[in-house]
Write an enzyme that holds these catalytic residues in place. Structure first.
Site, PDB file in Angstrom:
ATOM      1  N   GLU C  82       0.844  -1.199   0.000  1.00  0.00           N
ATOM      2  CA  GLU C  82       0.000   0.000   0.000  1.00  0.00           C
ATOM      3  C   GLU C  82       0.875   1.243   0.000  1.00  0.00           C
ATOM      4  O   GLU C  82       0.407   2.341   0.256  1.00  0.00           O
ATOM      5  CB  GLU C  82      -0.978  -0.010   1.174  1.00  0.00           C
ATOM      6  CG  GLU C  82      -0.319  -0.092   2.531  1.00  0.00           C
ATOM      7  CD  GLU C  82      -1.369   0.074   3.631  1.00  0.00           C
ATOM      8  OE1 GLU C  82      -1.994  -0.932   3.960  1.00  0.00           O
ATOM      9  OE2 GLU C  82      -1.549   1.194   4.113  1.00  0.00           O
ATOM     10  N   CYS C 114      -3.200  -4.513   3.870  1.00  0.00           N
ATOM     11  CA  CYS C 114      -2.077  -5.319   4.344  1.00  0.00           C
ATOM     12  C   CYS C 114      -2.041  -6.732   3.786  1.00  0.00           C
ATOM     13  O   CYS C 114      -1.185  -7.517   4.170  1.00  0.00           O
ATOM     14  CB  CYS C 114      -2.097  -5.379   5.873  1.00  0.00           C
ATOM     15  SG  CYS C 114      -1.847  -3.763   6.603  1.00  0.00           S
ATOM     16  N   HIS C 236      -1.953 -12.066  10.487  1.00  0.00           N
ATOM     17  CA  HIS C 236      -1.588 -10.658  10.294  1.00  0.00           C
ATOM     18  C   HIS C 236      -1.398 -10.024  11.670  1.00  0.00           C
ATOM     19  O   HIS C 236      -2.139 -10.290  12.606  1.00  0.00           O
ATOM     20  CB  HIS C 236      -2.657  -9.910   9.496  1.00  0.00           C
ATOM     21  CG  HIS C 236      -2.303  -8.461   9.329  1.00  0.00           C
ATOM     22  ND1 HIS C 236      -1.098  -8.064   8.799  1.00  0.00           N
ATOM     23  CD2 HIS C 236      -2.973  -7.317   9.665  1.00  0.00           C
ATOM     24  CE1 HIS C 236      -1.047  -6.740   8.803  1.00  0.00           C
ATOM     25  NE2 HIS C 236      -2.158  -6.259   9.330  1.00  0.00           N
TER      26      HIS C 236
END
Lengths: 388, 143, 351
Positions: C82, C114, C236
């Site tokens: 990103e 992400c 994550h």
């Protein structure tokens, strides 16, 4: 080949000359040289102008025509040629003038050198100076012009044990000489501590190891030696001229502590003159950085490789030394208006050999030498002068 | 100011240290040349692009305190002349270390970093910089 | 998908770090407490000359040095991030040139907050599985932005990992993958904006946890596996708390996520997070080990993977590139002023 003499010299003050334009500087030096030579404008047959980067410093190219025009000699349509070899522009212009007279093509030739550096910011000025190195493979990879000389200094210290103090001694000596030169940019003496405590530029080089940005111009008038007595009682003969080149990038040299171009140009100049190093009384060398003078006096053959620092420390390059180096103050103290520098060196040597160098006069100076460098040593030009 | 194509055409050498080998004398050169300066005309047709391994040792170095605008953020930064294992010397930045970590002979390897950018809206130029390595590939100071 | 998996991998983490206390001091915040709450003791900071492209190149070169694959056999390369340095101009084209894979390949940049890197892995799996390309490269990398003073500033960091996906000599097969996607505005950055905005606590339950748990559960259901069948798991990790809680909710132990939990040392590497965690697992995994991975991307979605380490791992040239532990060792810590300068928050006016 005809023998060539210098019959007139002129130089402006060097420094940050805020009220002087490029053309004012060029004409100022030119007029004083022409008047020194006691010639009239219409006797001038050709003009050579050493200039590194007017296009970037003042956004003006075509400066030989500009100088011819504002000197009032363009109306005779004389050939006017700009010569560029970075820091060696002035020295190479002198050689072009020398060759023009020696060949018999011209009798009276004016050689000027000029640079106006202070019309741009310091950063811009640094960027312009760094373009004398390999822009694509040195500068754009982060190397600055002082940085490249710092690489030489680091290696010279490593290979030969040259000390930080010996580098400082070059600056101290040249400031001492410059204090005696009314045209010098810096006319004050300094000591080692001033150098060693000055701000770092590129380790180990500090601000007092670096020549300044300067405005200034210098001019010499040349003619065949056999005509010289018509104009002056004290002609100085150019007895040797050598020019050489080397790799543009410092990294392509076998040895970064030696400037091969200086060595080759020196050998050629001495061979032409039939002289040797011991004949030289006074020398103007290209001390754009303190390390440059140390390397220069070694490559010129005045001292063995690796002993330039020691020789400087021992005072062998000042008055009463073996060879007096940079009586003018050198690039360090007299100033370094790039294109003017090589011609200014000749002006100083001619003054010395004429015996008109006043407080900085080297006693009984008979033979003088100039060494002028472009980039990190990609161009070198050496001239030998003798009192007639 | 630099323009995009001027950098772009050197990308193989800037990104991957593609140099030049003269098969007449066997010598390596970086950056690439048109002819071998030793063999002259004999090298014509006998040269090939060769990628340098990017590893070598510091030949000389300096810490730059007064630099160009694009290096303001990094000042002081280190520039070294590196002798590559192919025997070719090149100039470049040494990054991610302090100058006191370095000496003549320190082993380095090439990595890719931003060299400069043409303002905030222009092209970004990438190229090689060097990071110090120990023989086992770790950074100096690693235990 | 049979036989498709990871042929090689490589990681990269910048050399510089900053600690939460140093950030907190500037903003009148108890940074130590903030760090403790986030379970972040330091975060990686990119050098001024680093960006997603240089991080991707370094990771991809590490990946290539661990295998004998001819870069010309790479048919696709995707960089998920990103923080692509260009809004228009592919990061991947520069990476492809830098690993000498150009020009015979397809390249594109991916963006899904992400999880752009894992989305790239799925695309690579598809191309290899369909026989369209022999090898494909998926990279997740970021130099993530947290606005000065924002809570994100304590975690937003930089790093990335690259995976070579193929069907021959795979060190780990990717046996299944499942994605779960909804329109959830928990975190975003508008075109032309320097910093992202986020929904505060809205980023938790309805966003991260809903998607990670749903994705994870569905994959377990599809594969018929249970958490204890796995040697390792990676989730994550925007902070230390979220993955720890998600692991627990799905039935994974602290031991299973230990190897992949890098966030305490390097912060939230965004698109680099699960790829780096997976790389850290591969740094120590042995043949037969099973790996469970769930990436999360705001906006929002999750990508879950079921991975098995093969016998090829025994002869894999892991030592040809640095491990995560080596990459993270001996960082240099920055003060906030230098950090702000590196991030371009304070800048000297150009002449």
């Amino acid at each position: 080949m005809r023998r060539v003499a210098v019959i007139g010299v002129g130089i402006t003050e060097f420094g940050e000359l805020w009220d002087s334009s490029f053309r004012k500087l060029g004409i100022g030096a030119g007029m004083s040289a022409v008047s020194d030579a006691k010639i009239s404008a219409d006797q001038i047959e050709a003009l050579f102008v050493g200039n590194m980067s007017a296009g970037r410093f003042i956004r003006q190219e075509h400066v030989a025509a500009l100088i011819a025009d504002y000197s009032g000699i363009a109306r005779d349509h004389i050939p006017a040629t700009r010569v560029e070899a970075a820091g060696a522009s002035g020295g190479i212009a002198l050689r072009q003038g020398f060759m023009a007279v020696a060949s018999g093509l011209h009798d009276i030739v004016v050689v000027g050198g000029a640079e106006k550096m202070t019309d741009v910011s310091d950063i811009e000025s640094s960027m312009i100076q760094s373009s004398a190195a390999d822009q694509e493979w040195e500068t754009e990879l982060g190397a600055t012009f002082p940085g490249l000389h710092a690489l030489m200094a680091t290696r010279h210290m490593h290979d030969y044990g040259t000390t930080r103090e010996q580098l400082a001694d070059v600056a101290v000596k040249n400031h001492r000489h410059g204090a005696l030169n009314p045209k010098a940019q810096f006319r004050r003496e300094i000591n080692r501590d001033v150098v060693l405590r000055s701000p770092m530029v590129a380790s180990p080089l500090r601000i007092f190891d670096c020549a300044p940005s300067s405005d200034g111009a210098a001019t010499v008038v040349l003619c065949p030696l056999d005509m010289a007595k018509e104009f002056t009682d004290s002609p100085v003969e150019i007895v040797g001229s050598g020019q050489a080149s080397d790799s543009l990038g410092l990294h392509h040299r076998k040895d970064i502590c030696t400037m091969g171009a200086t060595r080759a140009a020196t050998e050629r100049a001495f061979k032409m003159a039939g002289l040797s190093q011991k004949d030289v009384d006074v020398a103007e060398v290209h001390d754009n950085f303190t390390i440059s003078e140390i390397i220069a006096i070694e490559d010129l053959g005045f001292f063995p490789k690796g002993e330039g620092g020691k020789a400087t420390e021992e005072g062998l390059t000042s008055f009463d030394g073996d060879v007096v180096v940079n009586t003018s103050g050198g690039l360090k103290a007299r100033g370094d208006p790039i294109g003017a520098t090589g011609v200014a060196q000749a002006v100083e040597i001619v003054s010395q050999l004429r015996g008109t160098a006043d407080k900085r006069q080297v006693k009984d100076a008979e033979v003088g030498l100039t060494q002028n460098i472009g980039g990190t040593g990609a161009t070198a030009v050496v001239h030998l002068f003798r009192r007639v | 100011m630099a323009t995009a194509p001027r950098f772009w055409r050197e990308n193989p050498s800037r990104y991957n240290m593609v140099g030049f080998k003269c098969n007449s004398c066997g010598k390596f050169y970086f950056p690439p040349r048109i002819i071998c300066p030793l063999c002259h005309r004999k090298s014509v047709g006998k040269t090939e692009p060769v990628k340098m391994k990017g590893t070598g040792a510091i030949f000389s170095f300096t810490e730059i305190h007064e630099g160009m605008d694009e290096h303001n953020v990094q000042k002081p930064y280190i520039v070294a002349m590196v002798e590559l294992d192919e025997g070719v010397k090149v100039t470049g930045q040494v990054i991610d270390c302090d100058v006191c970590d370095l000496s003549i002979g320190t082993r380095v390897r090439a990595t890719l970093r931003k060299l400069s950018e043409e303002g905030s809206a222009g092209v970004i130029h990438y190229g090689y910089k060097f990071v110090p390595v120990r023989e086992n590939g770790e950074r100096p100071g690693d235990e | 998908m049979k036989g498709v998996g990871i042929v090689s991998y490589g990681a990269y983490v910048p050399h510089f770090r900053i600690v939460p206390d140093e950030i907190g001091k500037v903003w009148g915040v108890d940074g130590k407490a903030m760090g403790k709450g986030l379970m972040i003791s330091s975060k990686s900071v990119p050098a001024p000359d680093e960006d997603t492209i240089t991080i991707s190149v370094e990771a991809a070169r590490n990946m290539m040095s661990r295998c004998d694959v001819d870069p010309k056999d790479i048919g696709a390369l995707y960089v998920g991030s990103e923080s692509h340095p260009y809004a228009v101009k592919p990061s991947g084209a520069i990476v492809a040139e830098a690993i000498e894979a150009a020009p015979d390949l397809t390249v594109a940049d991916f963006e899904f907050a992400c999880k752009a890197g894992t989305a790239a892995m799925q695309a690579c799996m598809g191309l290899v599985g369909a026989g369209m390309v022999k090898y494909a490269v998926a990279i997740g990398a970021d130099t993530s932005q947290g606005a000065p003073g924002d809570a994100l500033e304590y975690s937003a960091s930089a790093g990335g990992a690259a995976f070579l996906i193929g069907a021959e000599k795979v060190i780990a097969t990717i046996d299944d993958t499942y994605s779960y996607t909804t329109d959830t505005p928990d975190f975003w950055r508008r075109e032309g904006q320097l910093y992202p905005r986020h929904g505060g606590r809205f980023t938790g339950e309805p966003a991260y946890f809903k998607h990670v748990i749903s994705g994870g559960k569905m994959l377990l259901e599809r594969t018929g596996m249970s958490p204890e069948d796995y040697t390792y798991a990676v989730f994550h990790q925007p902070n230390g708390k979220f993955p720890t809680r998600a692991a627990k909710q799905l039935g994974f132990s602290a031991e299973q996520i230990k190897a992949s939990l890098l966030v305490p040392q390097i912060g939230n590497t965004y698109s680099g997070a699960v790829p780096l965690g997976l790389a850290a697992i591969l740094d120590e995994a042995k043949p037969g080990d099973r790996i469970f991975a769930v990436a999360y991307g705001s906006g929002a979605g999750s990508d879950a993977f079921d991975i098995t380490v093969t016998d090829e791992m025994a002869t894999f040239k892991r030592e040809a590139a640095p491990t995560l532990n080596e990459l993270m060792a001996n960082p240099k810590y920055l003060d906030y002023a230098t950090y702000a300068k590196f991030k371009g928050v304070i800048a000297k006016e150009r002449d």
